[in-house]
Scaffold this motif. Structure first.
Motif, mmCIF file in Angstrom:
data_model
loop_
_atom_site.group_PDB
_atom_site.id
_atom_site.type_symbol
_atom_site.label_atom_id
_atom_site.label_comp_id
_atom_site.label_asym_id
_atom_site.label_seq_id
_atom_site.Cartn_x
_atom_site.Cartn_y
_atom_site.Cartn_z
ATOM 1 N N GLY A 289 0.834 -1.167 -0.049
ATOM 2 C CA GLY A 289 0.075 -0.057 -0.063
ATOM 3 C C GLY A 289 0.961 1.230 0.068
ATOM 4 O O GLY A 289 1.994 1.264 0.074
ATOM 5 N N ASN A 290 0.114 2.465 0.207
ATOM 6 C CA ASN A 290 0.917 3.598 -0.318
ATOM 7 C C ASN A 290 1.675 4.089 0.828
ATOM 8 O O ASN A 290 2.906 4.581 0.574
ATOM 9 C CB ASN A 290 -0.298 4.804 -0.398
ATOM 10 C CG ASN A 290 -1.008 4.570 -1.650
ATOM 11 O OD1 ASN A 290 -0.717 3.991 -2.496
ATOM 12 N ND2 ASN A 290 -2.379 4.840 -1.308
ATOM 13 N N LEU A 291 1.123 3.787 2.207
ATOM 14 C CA LEU A 291 1.969 4.069 3.278
ATOM 15 C C LEU A 291 3.306 3.106 3.660
ATOM 16 O O LEU A 291 4.225 3.311 4.293
ATOM 17 C CB LEU A 291 1.129 4.117 4.434
ATOM 18 C CG LEU A 291 0.099 5.259 4.551
ATOM 19 C CD1 LEU A 291 -0.717 5.276 5.844
ATOM 20 C CD2 LEU A 291 0.667 6.599 4.621
ATOM 21 N N VAL A 292 2.797 1.810 3.156
ATOM 22 C CA VAL A 292 3.996 0.692 3.445
ATOM 23 C C VAL A 292 5.110 1.102 2.371
ATOM 24 O O VAL A 292 6.310 0.778 3.028
ATOM 25 C CB VAL A 292 3.204 -0.788 3.250
ATOM 26 C CG1 VAL A 292 4.391 -1.730 3.164
ATOM 27 C CG2 VAL A 292 2.045 -0.890 4.115
ATOM 28 N N ALA A 293 4.851 1.585 1.352
ATOM 29 C CA ALA A 293 5.951 1.748 0.324
ATOM 30 C C ALA A 293 6.973 2.955 0.997
ATOM 31 O O ALA A 293 8.021 2.970 0.449
ATOM 32 C CB ALA A 293 5.483 2.191 -0.949
ATOM 33 N N LEU A 294 6.541 3.728 1.980
ATOM 34 C CA LEU A 294 7.411 4.807 2.431
ATOM 35 C C LEU A 294 8.552 4.121 3.252
ATOM 36 O O LEU A 294 9.592 5.006 3.650
ATOM 37 C CB LEU A 294 6.644 5.890 3.172
ATOM 38 C CG LEU A 294 5.314 6.771 2.469
ATOM 39 C CD1 LEU A 294 4.762 7.443 3.334
ATOM 40 C CD2 LEU A 294 6.073 7.333 1.278
ATOM 41 N N LEU A 295 8.388 2.981 3.947
ATOM 42 C CA LEU A 295 9.276 2.763 4.893
ATOM 43 C C LEU A 295 10.361 1.743 4.033
ATOM 44 O O LEU A 295 10.500 1.443 3.087
ATOM 45 C CB LEU A 295 8.510 1.583 5.806
ATOM 46 C CG LEU A 295 7.742 2.003 6.816
ATOM 47 C CD1 LEU A 295 6.760 1.167 7.625
ATOM 48 C CD2 LEU A 295 8.393 2.996 7.969
ATOM 49 N N PRO A 296 11.545 1.711 5.034
ATOM 50 C CA PRO A 296 12.883 0.856 4.399
ATOM 51 C C PRO A 296 12.337 -0.664 3.848
ATOM 52 O O PRO A 296 11.303 -1.223 4.834
ATOM 53 C CB PRO A 296 13.660 0.775 5.490
ATOM 54 C CG PRO A 296 13.205 2.116 6.520
ATOM 55 C CD PRO A 296 11.983 2.342 6.297
ATOM 56 N N GLU A 297 12.912 -0.881 2.886
ATOM 57 C CA GLU A 297 12.978 -2.365 2.724
ATOM 58 C C GLU A 297 12.986 -3.443 3.692
ATOM 59 O O GLU A 297 13.833 -3.269 4.594
ATOM 60 C CB GLU A 297 13.703 -3.054 1.341
ATOM 61 C CG GLU A 297 13.354 -4.235 0.879
ATOM 62 C CD GLU A 297 14.361 -4.338 -0.257
ATOM 63 O OE1 GLU A 297 14.107 -5.606 -0.747
ATOM 64 O OE2 GLU A 297 15.084 -3.690 -0.637
ATOM 65 N N GLY A 298 11.830 -4.260 3.922
ATOM 66 C CA GLY A 298 12.012 -5.440 4.846
ATOM 67 C C GLY A 298 11.314 -4.816 6.283
ATOM 68 O O GLY A 298 11.234 -5.675 7.311
#
Length: 431
Positions: A289-298
């Motif tokens: 989702g849009n917010l999840v994509a803002l976090l570092p991978e993993g």
């Protein structure tokens, strides 16, 4: 005088008057599983629904508040397949009829919405209806059901003290108000002996056949599975799909409730229910989702709408039981409304989270200012700072993260209104 006064106005007079004008649809409901409690009501409702649908039964479900759309409060059962949120046109027609019947008299929004629930559920056939109490029990607008198939009281803690009382025994008495003479009662896990005694005494006075957690039924984890024990025997089941050890006792209450309501659940149906149950914004992991994509991978992003100290303790325990808890740093993103015990909520996470980011609660004029909320977190022994919104927090973590560290675990919580905004902005509303 406002048509819809703000705040809570606990009385059954207005809803009783309105339902009489609608020809008392609450008297034409399918068998009702009526659920009260401070925490765990929604999880119990979701588990009851999963159990009944896995056994091929159709079931209506009423929960509150909604997360993204008003329709979420009303899930209409279907003869073949899982229930679905009410159709737009059907919902609009029910609201119009209820508003017309009210005739412009003063009434709360929740009472209007509760009347809509009774209209919808009485006009669509189903094998059962699951009705979650909104606030308290005795004077809640849903408490006009005279003969529930079963009344369920989930864990009780301090919440809404201004309306329900500031002592556990007072709150327990309010919750016990949904019990009806001679009708079955299920008392879920209570970590407070006084609450359990008050509930059991109330059931005894009313002549209600009562099943009490820890006495008549219980559940525990064994070898990665859930064992459920009751007077009908032992069931070896998968762990509930819902995260957190507290979901074991919630599942036990749901199993006891559907049984007390007169529904037989085969072992394979119970297994299917535990594996498939879903309840958004209760220790829900967002994987895309849009917010999840803002976090570092993993990274991991978790969402829970629990908003009182009792709920916070269960959330903290769920975090503590995650396998890599010692390796992955934990951050808390919190927004709360001003009727909640913010410091009590934060104390549950002392020594567990690296930092707290406080944010506004969207679409609420009762939200605690993030600066004040950060001060509450500091008073509770946590490191904290105010931020503009959730996206800003996640973007900050994503852009500034040290890739030599394990990716973070982020929990967004403190308010169901905040949780709803997160699901909307992430592009993953409930279905």
């Amino acid at each position: 005088m406002d048509l819809h006064p703000k705040g809570f106005d606990l009385s059954l007079d207005r809803i009783t008057r309105l339902l009489a004008r609608l020809d008392n649809p609450q008297k034409r409901m399918p068998p009702v599983i009526h659920i009260a409690g401070t925490n765990g009501k929604g999880s119990c409702a979701a588990l009851c629904r999963a159990l009944l649908e896995a056994s091929g039964r159709s079931v209506h479900v009423h929960t509150s508040p909604h997360l993204v759309r008003w329709h979420e409060r009303y899930r209409i059962g279907r003869a073949h397949g899982p229930g679905e949120f009410v159709d737009d046109a059907v919902f609009a027609d029910a609201i119009r009829r209820v508003a017309d019947a009210n005739g412009g008299e003063q009434i709360t929004v929740f009472e209007i919405l509760t009347a809509v629930m009774f209209v919808l559920f009485s006009e669509h056939s189903a094998d059962a209806a699951i009705v979650e109490v909104g606030l308290g029990g005795r004077f809640d607008a849903t408490n006009v059901i005279d003969d529930p198939a079963v009344s369920v009281i989930m864990p009780i803690g301090l919440d809404h003290e201004a309306y329900l009382g500031d002592r556990i025994e007072l709150i327990a008495m309010e919750k016990a108000g949904i019990m009806k003479p001679g009708r079955p009662v299920v008392i879920g896990f209570q970590d407070n002996d006084i609450a359990r005694e008050v509930l059991a005494d109330a059931a005894g006075r009313l002549g209600c056949p009562a099943a009490v957690y820890g006495q008549d039924f219980y559940a525990y984890e064994e070898h990665g599975r859930m064992a459920f024990q009751s007077d009908i025997g032992l069931m070896d089941l998968p762990m509930p799909r819902l995260a957190g050890r507290h979901q074991i006792s919630n599942a036990a209450a749901a199993l006891a409730a559907v049984s007390a309501a007169g529904f037989d659940i085969a072992h394979d149906a119970a297994e299917q229910a535990m594996e498939n149950v879903q309840w958004p914004a209760r220790m829900q992991r967002l994987t895309d989702g849009n917010l999840v994509a803002l976090l570092p991978e993993g990274s991991e992003l978790w969402l829970d709408g629990g908003h009182n100290p009792h709920a916070a303790q269960m959330i903290a325990e769920a975090l503590a039981n995650m396998q890599d808890r010692a390796e992955r740093p934990v951050f808390l993103v919190t927004g709360m409304i001003d009727t909640k015990d913010a410091r009590g909520y934060f104390r549950a996470f002392e020594g567990m989270v690296r930092h707290v980011f406080t944010v506004p609660v969207p679409e609420s004029d009762a939200g605690i200012d993030p600066k004040t909320l950060a001060e509450d977190a500091l008073e509770a022994g946590l490191s904290a700072q105010p931020m503009e919104n959730v996206a800003e927090v996640l973007r900050l973590l994503g852009e500034g993260w040290n890739r030599l560290e394990p990716a973070p675990r982020v929990l967004i919580g403190g308010s169901l209104y905040l949780a709803g905004g997160v699901l909307r902005d992430n592009g993953t509303p409930p279905v």
